[in-house]
Design an enzyme around this catalytic site. Sequence first.
Site, short mmCIF file in Angstrom:
data_model
loop_
_atom_site.label_atom_id
_atom_site.label_comp_id
_atom_site.label_asym_id
_atom_site.label_seq_id
_atom_site.Cartn_x
_atom_site.Cartn_y
_atom_site.Cartn_z
N LYS A 15 2.91 -2.97 12.33
CA LYS A 15 2.75 -1.78 11.46
C LYS A 15 1.63 -2.02 10.46
O LYS A 15 0.74 -1.17 10.28
CB LYS A 15 4.05 -1.52 10.71
CG LYS A 15 3.90 -0.53 9.55
CD LYS A 15 5.20 -0.26 8.82
CE LYS A 15 5.52 -1.27 7.77
NZ LYS A 15 4.82 -1.11 6.49
N ASN A 16 1.61 -3.19 9.82
CA ASN A 16 0.67 -3.45 8.74
C ASN A 16 -0.73 -3.81 9.21
O ASN A 16 -1.60 -4.07 8.38
CB ASN A 16 1.23 -4.50 7.78
CG ASN A 16 2.42 -3.95 7.01
OD1 ASN A 16 2.67 -2.74 7.02
ND2 ASN A 16 3.18 -4.82 6.38
N CYS A 45 7.60 2.51 -5.78
CA CYS A 45 8.56 2.64 -4.68
C CYS A 45 9.73 1.73 -5.03
O CYS A 45 9.75 1.08 -6.07
CB CYS A 45 7.92 2.24 -3.35
SG CYS A 45 7.64 0.49 -3.19
N ARG A 71 3.84 -1.16 -7.93
CA ARG A 71 2.81 -1.16 -6.88
C ARG A 71 1.56 -0.37 -7.27
O ARG A 71 1.19 0.61 -6.64
CB ARG A 71 3.42 -0.67 -5.57
CG ARG A 71 4.63 -1.52 -5.21
CD ARG A 71 5.11 -1.34 -3.84
NE ARG A 71 4.18 -1.92 -2.88
CZ ARG A 71 4.34 -1.75 -1.57
NH1 ARG A 71 5.34 -1.01 -1.14
NH2 ARG A 71 3.50 -2.28 -0.73
N ASP A 79 8.03 -10.00 3.01
CA ASP A 79 8.62 -9.00 3.92
C ASP A 79 9.74 -9.58 4.77
O ASP A 79 10.40 -8.85 5.50
CB ASP A 79 7.55 -8.40 4.85
CG ASP A 79 6.58 -7.54 4.07
OD1 ASP A 79 5.53 -7.18 4.64
OD2 ASP A 79 6.84 -7.25 2.90
N ARG A 107 10.77 3.41 9.54
CA ARG A 107 9.37 3.35 9.11
C ARG A 107 8.65 2.19 9.79
O ARG A 107 7.45 2.26 10.03
CB ARG A 107 9.28 3.16 7.60
CG ARG A 107 9.83 4.29 6.78
CD ARG A 107 9.51 4.11 5.32
NE ARG A 107 8.08 3.85 5.13
CZ ARG A 107 7.53 3.75 3.93
NH1 ARG A 107 8.26 3.86 2.84
NH2 ARG A 107 6.24 3.55 3.81
#
Length: 427
Positions: free
Chosen positions: A22-23, A116, A121, A312, A406
């Site tokens: 994803k990143n 978030c 952030r 993460d 997500r």
Amino acid sequence: MDKLIIEGGSPLYGTVSISGAKNAALPLLAATLLAPGWHTLHNVPDLRDTRTMLKLLEILGARWERSGQTIRINTDQLTGVEAPYDLVKTMRASVLVLGPLLSRSGFARVSLPGGCAIGARPINYHLKGFEKLGVATRLEQGYVEASVTGRLQGGTVYFDTPSVTGTENVLMAAVISEGTTIIKNAAKEPEVGNLIDMLTAMGGAIEGKDTDRLTVHGVGRLQATESVIIPDRIETGTYLIAVAATGGTVTITGCNPAHLPALSEKLALCGVKIEAAENSMTVSCPEINGKNRCSLHSIDITTLPFPGFPTDLQAQFMALMVQGDGVSIIHETIFENRFMHVAELKRMGADITIEGSRAVVRGIGRDKLCGAPVMATDLRASASLVIAGLSASGTTEISRIYHLERGYENMVEKLQGLGAKIRKVRE
Ligand code: EPZ
């Protein structure tokens, strides 16, 4: 809203394949704005976040088509330069269009992402970096407007802390510019390297990949190209931890073991067996007293920028340490509020005390967690609750699983394929 129902307690066995990262997909999709023509990206995961990025690119004028894991995208016509709040608030990585829009059209108007669940952030490092390249930025009604007259100029950018998307944004702004840009204290995550490979294939001139000092020699233009998204190291780590937590033996294919040096080291110290091949990893809990579940040795971790332990994977690792044989100190140094999973794990019987940026996890041993109704609060906290539910006795119901969707492609199906008793139901 959907929720997950998990009947815990069964070890995982079999083979699972890893999706694209994803990143990495998010910055590489944004980078297609840098050059007109047809771009091809392979191994693009189909996730809520990649769908959001594609929607944003459409708003900016791009056209795209998906065929399996391959996305072809055309950015000939850029009809917009604004990333609207109602989209950015759902995915802060939308700020990644700032750099390419500045390079391509000299102007961008992007909603400030707002905070978030895991922290404030801010994007001040991004904006400070752009200003070093001759960009004027101003904040207006919750939006940041960035503009440059003529071409971006090379400059020296220093990051107070190595920001992943900050480094990616400055790279995409500097790649088409006059002069040379030096980025100091750059992020070294593999996803940054994947972006550098794509920009280089497009005609960019970047030195220092995988180091904390990048040199970008500005070029006049780039051309569309074909790129491959790297495997998702956080998805890989999540499955490694899930097997360690539930016991069993699983081979994880389509991954890159070299992207998980810290987790591999820590899992070995816990007593988990990992065998790594070129693009697969087999994880197992050695037989102990007849049950195929190794006893878990409690160890400490501190989250750090790559190649340190990834923030993460902190929540997922905590779900493992909850079942350890002693005390584990988990120190979160990257985000100020990334312990939202603690309260939910405690509902399942975990013994955790938060002391500032540290969580003290008193292991309760194997087979002591009890299933319960819990609530997902953010992407990685959701994964932590899935791991706890798979390990617990009884039934765990996880609500607000849109967080999970997500960043994890087909997680329910992949876990079912490993023998997990997990299903998604509409709430
Ligand atoms: C990226 O976020 C990842 N997201 C995050 O993954 C990941 O947790 C994070 O890097 C750290 O590895 C994507 O790549 C899309 P940072 P990013 O800028 O770039 C502070 C997930 O679960 N900071 O490296 O936003 C910041 O507050 C997500 O997949 C500033 O103060 O993170 C944080 O404390 C979550 N000002 C630290 O730096 C800035 O301008 C590192 O953040 C930028 C960052």
